[in-house]
Design an enzyme around this catalytic site. Structure first.
Site: not given
Ligand code: UDX
Length: 460
Positions: A23, A115
């Site tokens: 987020h 948010d």
């Molecule tokens: C959460 C929810 O789980 C997801 O379903 C929703 O859509 C958004 O909020 P998250 O699970 O962390 O997010 O996944 P994602 O939305 O893909 O966001 C992860 C972020 O972390 C991405 O921007 C990605 O670039 C970043 N990331 C991930 C890194 O910078 N390094 C990593 O090793 C893994």
């Protein structure tokens, strides 16, 4: 051409993301875009989040603090209510401080971008004389589904095995395509409530921002913009990857986890073009040990190079000796610079949990996916990745075992890496990459939405 930090006037806004990585990233990126268009922005966040800012974070964003729950816990699904109640109590005084600080600098604070999971922010903002606008960090489709639940047009628990929401442009969804809060409402009761409530005050709003772009969810966007003042402003990917307007805008600037950047990029540089599988399940998902084992063994068997992000809290779930056994093929890291990784020519396939940011990042950088959704919006994103955008293949759960088997994972990997379908996905991926870039480029749909909003805000 825009210049970061060029100040047109004293119009000031506050942005307030819920403090989880998925987020913070898009809201912070949106803030950077607004700054580049002359708006002054304060990021309101917790001390622990501020500590996670990268030392090279170079943007003219201002930072202010909102206190965090004590004791501090990373906000998990279970703790989300605690966080939200705490922020509800703390927001009025934090906002007042920021407004007064800016007033003394001659700035006029006009808006709180909050948010969307905290819709009560609108009331707090208005009590203090500000306008409020939610930022949705998920897809237009996801929001549309929850609006149908809010209006009682979609009953939870589901009454039918499949769901069609007429007129919305969303394809028929099976139970396994539904957001987990709907397919499993008992398990996620508090999150279901939060997500249904986020649409409760949409009728009162002047602007609703969403991290998507019009061409990506075209029919759904037609429906949603006919209901509310919805503005897609995405993909909110740092501009270096899409439009090169701000050359130093290379990462989100704030990472709650420490990336192993140098070792990842060095390792990738040593690999041939299109030879590596990148695997990540984002910042929140936790996999059962048996699932980790299946992934590990599928990677080993496939014999491709792989870069796998396993967060520190998950590392004990790996099979014994896996790291040693695959040392010549794989690199395991706790966190990586995901955008740089996806943008690297070595990477040919992204095995992903289909978080909305990861999905947009893969689409925007043209990388085909193996979809392994875990929870929340991810099953619905997976449905679109496979059947609507056609840039991925879904690894299906073996319902007897309750996990995705190694055979299934290996089959999906091979399909993307070497199958005819993989080649087709690569061709289609380039189309989405181009459309994502067009949306944020000068005069693109998202850029125009931002320009229009900025003009309205300045003249208000
Ligand atoms: C959460 C929810 O789980 C997801 O379903 C929703 O859509 C958004 O909020 P998250 O699970 O962390 O997010 O996944 P994602 O939305 O893909 O966001 C992860 C972020 O972390 C991405 O921007 C990605 O670039 C970043 N990331 C991930 C890194 O910078 N390094 C990593 O090793 C893994």
């Amino acid at each position: 051409m825009e210049k970061e930090g060029t100040s047109q006037n004293h119009t000031h806004i506050i942005v307030f993301p819920f403090p989880i990585q998925g987020h913070i990233n898009p809201i912070l990126q949106f803030a950077k875009r607004l700054i580049s268009k002359g708006i002054q922005v304060t990021l309101l966040t917790t001390n622990s989040t501020i500590k996670s800012m990268q030392p090279n974070f170079s943007t003219s964003i201002k930072i202010d603090i909102i206190s965090e729950p004590d004791p501090f816990l990373p906000p998990s699904a279970a703790a989300i209510d605690v966080y939200i109640d705490h922020f509800k109590a703390a927001l009025p005084s934090s906002l007042t401080t920021v407004i007064e600080k800016n007033h003394s600098l001659g700035n006029c604070t006009k808006l709180l971008v909050y948010d969307s999971v905290m819709p009560w922010c609108l009331g707090t903002a208005r009590e203090l004389g500000l306008e409020g606008a939610p930022f949705i960090t998920l897809s237009c489709t996801f929001t549309t589904i929850f609006n149908h639940v809010f209006e009682g047009k979609l009953k939870v628990p589901l009454q039918e095995p499949t769901v069609l929401l007429p007129g919305t442009g969303i394809p028929r969804l099976g139970l396994h395509d539904m957001p987990s809060f709907i397919s499993n409402p008992t398990l996620y009761a508090s999150l279901l409530k939060i997500l249904v409530e986020q649409v409760s005050n949409f009728q009162q709003l002047k602007w609703i921002f969403c991290n998507s772009f019009d061409k990506l969810e075209e029919e759904v966007v037609n429906w949603i913009t006919s209901q509310w003042p919805f503005k897609n402003v995405g993909p909110t990917i740092p501009s270096m990857y899409l439009d090169k307007r701000m050359n130093n805008d290379k990462d989100y600037g704030l990472s709650l986890f420490q990336p192993n950047s140098e070792s990842c990029m060095k390792w990738l540089d040593s690999k041939e073009i299109g030879s590596v599988i990148y695997i990540s399940f984002g910042s929140l998902a936790t996999l059962v040990e048996e699932q980790m084992e299946e992934i590990a063994l599928a990677l080993k068997k496939s014999n491709y190079y792989f870069l796998w992000v396993v967060r520190e809290s998950e590392i004990n779930k790996l099979p014994q000796n896996f790291v040693q056994d695959t040392a010549t093929k794989g690199l395991l890291v706790n966190w990586c610079p995901q955008l740089e990784v996806l943008n690297h020519k070595g990477v040919a396939c992204f095995m992903t949990h289909c978080g909305w940011n990861s999905t947009l990042e893969a689409l925007s950088l043209g990388v085909p996916m193996v979809a392994m959704p875990q929870w929340t919006d991810q099953p619905t994103n997976a449905k679109f990745i496979v059947d609507v955008w056609k840039v991925g293949i879904r690894a299906r759960i073996d319902h007897e075992k309750g996990i995705v088997t190694r055979e299934e994972i290996e089959m999906c990997i091979r399909e993307v890496m070497e199958g005819e379908r993989g080649n087709e996905m690569r061709r289609i991926s380039l189309k989405w990459k181009k459309l994502a870039k067009e949306a944020v480029d000068d005069n693109g749909s998202s850029d125009k939405n931002i320009e229009k909003f900025v003009a309205q805000l300045i003249s208000s």
